[in-house]
Enzyme design. Structure first.
Site, PDB file in Angstrom:
ATOM      1  N   GLY A  57      43.667  49.316  76.954  1.00  0.00           N
ATOM      2  CA  GLY A  57      42.540  50.082  76.021  1.00  0.00           C
ATOM      3  C   GLY A  57      41.371  50.862  76.748  1.00  0.00           C
ATOM      4  N   ASP A 113      37.173  48.358  77.198  1.00  0.00           N
ATOM      5  CA  ASP A 113      37.149  49.193  75.740  1.00  0.00           C
ATOM      6  C   ASP A 113      36.200  48.606  74.913  1.00  0.00           C
ATOM      7  OD1 ASP A 113      38.935  46.914  75.451  1.00  0.00           O
ATOM      8  OD2 ASP A 113      40.392  48.057  74.543  1.00  0.00           O
ATOM      9  N   ASP A 116      34.591  41.801  71.861  1.00  0.00           N
ATOM     10  CA  ASP A 116      34.588  41.521  70.172  1.00  0.00           C
ATOM     11  C   ASP A 116      34.192  40.056  70.402  1.00  0.00           C
ATOM     12  OD1 ASP A 116      34.897  41.537  67.578  1.00  0.00           O
ATOM     13  OD2 ASP A 116      36.956  40.707  67.820  1.00  0.00           O
ATOM     14  N   LYS A 144      30.644  44.326  70.083  1.00  0.00           N
ATOM     15  CA  LYS A 144      30.445  43.797  68.612  1.00  0.00           C
ATOM     16  C   LYS A 144      29.496  42.568  68.638  1.00  0.00           C
ATOM     17  CE  LYS A 144      34.790  45.366  66.465  1.00  0.00           C
ATOM     18  NZ  LYS A 144      35.907  44.764  65.896  1.00  0.00           N
ATOM     19  N   PHE A 165      37.065  47.140  62.404  1.00  0.00           N
ATOM     20  CA  PHE A 165      37.929  47.341  63.318  1.00  0.00           C
ATOM     21  C   PHE A 165      37.997  48.798  63.603  1.00  0.00           C
ATOM     22  CE2 PHE A 165      42.633  48.021  64.422  1.00  0.00           C
ATOM     23  CZ  PHE A 165      42.567  46.906  65.426  1.00  0.00           C
ATOM     24  N   VAL A 166      37.968  49.194  64.842  1.00  0.00           N
ATOM     25  CA  VAL A 166      37.813  50.732  65.172  1.00  0.00           C
ATOM     26  C   VAL A 166      39.446  50.834  66.113  1.00  0.00           C
ATOM     27  CG1 VAL A 166      35.581  50.849  65.266  1.00  0.00           C
ATOM     28  CG2 VAL A 166      36.619  49.938  67.257  1.00  0.00           C
ATOM     29  N   ASP A 172      43.953  50.837  69.961  1.00  0.00           N
ATOM     30  CA  ASP A 172      44.977  50.904  68.979  1.00  0.00           C
ATOM     31  C   ASP A 172      45.203  49.703  68.103  1.00  0.00           C
ATOM     32  OD1 ASP A 172      45.923  48.536  70.819  1.00  0.00           O
ATOM     33  OD2 ASP A 172      47.745  48.749  70.091  1.00  0.00           O
TER      34      ASP A 172
HETATM   35  P1  5GP Z   1      37.751  39.451  72.308  1.00  0.00           P
HETATM   36  O1  5GP Z   1      38.398  38.564  73.217  1.00  0.00           O
HETATM   37  O2  5GP Z   1      36.401  39.970  72.837  1.00  0.00           O
HETATM   38  O3  5GP Z   1      37.517  38.898  70.915  1.00  0.00           O
HETATM   39  O4  5GP Z   1      38.733  40.733  72.111  1.00  0.00           O
HETATM   40  C1  5GP Z   1      38.864  41.683  73.077  1.00  0.00           C
HETATM   41  C2  5GP Z   1      40.279  42.655  72.586  1.00  0.00           C
HETATM   42  O5  5GP Z   1      40.376  42.521  71.449  1.00  0.00           O
HETATM   43  C3  5GP Z   1      39.929  43.930  73.067  1.00  0.00           C
HETATM   44  O6  5GP Z   1      39.870  43.951  74.521  1.00  0.00           O
HETATM   45  C4  5GP Z   1      40.604  44.713  72.286  1.00  0.00           C
HETATM   46  O7  5GP Z   1      42.072  44.617  72.693  1.00  0.00           O
HETATM   47  C5  5GP Z   1      40.764  43.756  70.844  1.00  0.00           C
HETATM   48  N1  5GP Z   1      39.840  44.389  69.793  1.00  0.00           N
HETATM   49  C6  5GP Z   1      38.844  43.676  69.484  1.00  0.00           C
HETATM   50  N2  5GP Z   1      37.888  44.158  68.602  1.00  0.00           N
HETATM   51  C7  5GP Z   1      39.106  45.342  68.422  1.00  0.00           C
HETATM   52  C8  5GP Z   1      38.718  46.526  67.513  1.00  0.00           C
HETATM   53  O8  5GP Z   1      37.881  46.887  66.938  1.00  0.00           O
HETATM   54  N3  5GP Z   1      39.743  47.490  67.431  1.00  0.00           N
HETATM   55  C9  5GP Z   1      40.884  47.325  68.501  1.00  0.00           C
HETATM   56  N4  5GP Z   1      41.745  48.340  68.375  1.00  0.00           N
HETATM   57  N5  5GP Z   1      40.972  46.382  69.146  1.00  0.00           N
HETATM   58  C10 5GP Z   1      39.919  45.135  69.084  1.00  0.00           C
END
Ligand code: 5GP
Length: 193
Positions: A57, A113, A116, A144, A165-166, A172
């Site tokens: 990403g 990228d 979340d 986020k 979700f972006v 992707d």
């Molecule tokens: P976390 O562990 O912080 O919950 O998630 C991190 C990973 O989840 C990011 O690096 C990404 O790959 C994926 N992710 C989280 N939110 C989004 C979103 O809104 N869109 C996309 N495409 N991937 C996301």
């Protein structure tokens, strides 16, 4: 964000029916990276950086940031997979590709990228810190905050986004949309949301 109406000109026709709206146009991303690179140049003046991009990403963030930096920077990549559903992460992380280089004693800037829940980055930071770098900071193009489950120090943030979700600019859904220049939201029916 820009006052101009977001354009969908660079979005392939095949994707258009699935796209809800342009959330962050390419021009705004470029302007933000200019700002962040200037800040990094000030913070790291007289030092050398190792950028650690998190695949896949962060590919465009790393390359577009790297070209803007005035401080000397090397680049390396890690790939991680976080188990979970297609759109949420579980915090159980596996390293698919490790760094090519040793980071002991180096000033590391992890380039993400999106953060979340923060679970993936939390794991990654613990892992990197155990290798005794001189410092580890994080740049994430998107965050986020409303979704955060762990408190993380993100030194450089591009944009805060709501709980949607972006995709685009490296992000992707099932390997689609990654090459878009803008960051866009999908219609819920396009990702099963
Ligand atoms: P976390 O562990 O912080 O919950 O998630 C991190 C990973 O989840 C990011 O690096 C990404 O790959 C994926 N992710 C989280 N939110 C989004 C979103 O809104 N869109 C996309 N495409 N991937 C996301």
């Amino acid at each position: 964000m820009s006052d101009a109406s977001p354009s969908t000109a660079r979005i392939p026709d095949e994707y258009l029916p699935n796209i809800d709206k342009v959330l962050i146009p390419a021009e705004d991303i470029a302007a933000k990276l200019d700002e962040l690179a200037a800040e990094i140049d000030r913070d790291y003046a007289g030092r050398e950086l190792l950028l650690v991009g998190v695949l896949k990403g962060a590919i465009f963030v790393v390359s577009d940031l790297h070209r803007r930096l005035g401080v000397p920077a090397a680049v390396d990549f890690m790939a991680v997979s976080s188990y979970g559903s297609a759109t949420t992460s579980s915090g159980v992380v596996r390293i698919l590709k490790d760094l090519d280089t040793q980071i002991e004693g180096q000033d590391v800037l992890v380039v993400e990228d999106i953060v979340d829940s923060g679970l993936t980055l939390d794991y990654l930071l613990k892992n990197l810190r155990s290798r005794r770098p001189a410092s580890v900071e994080v740049l994430s193009l998107l965050t986020k905050p409303s979704r955060r489950e762990v408190d993380l120090p993100i030194r450089y943030v591009g944009f805060e986004v709501p709980d949607v979700f972006v995709v685009g600019y490296g992000l992707d859904f099932a390997e689609h949309y990654r090459g878009l220049s803008d960051i866009v939201t999908l219609k819920p029916e396009a990702y099963g949301g």
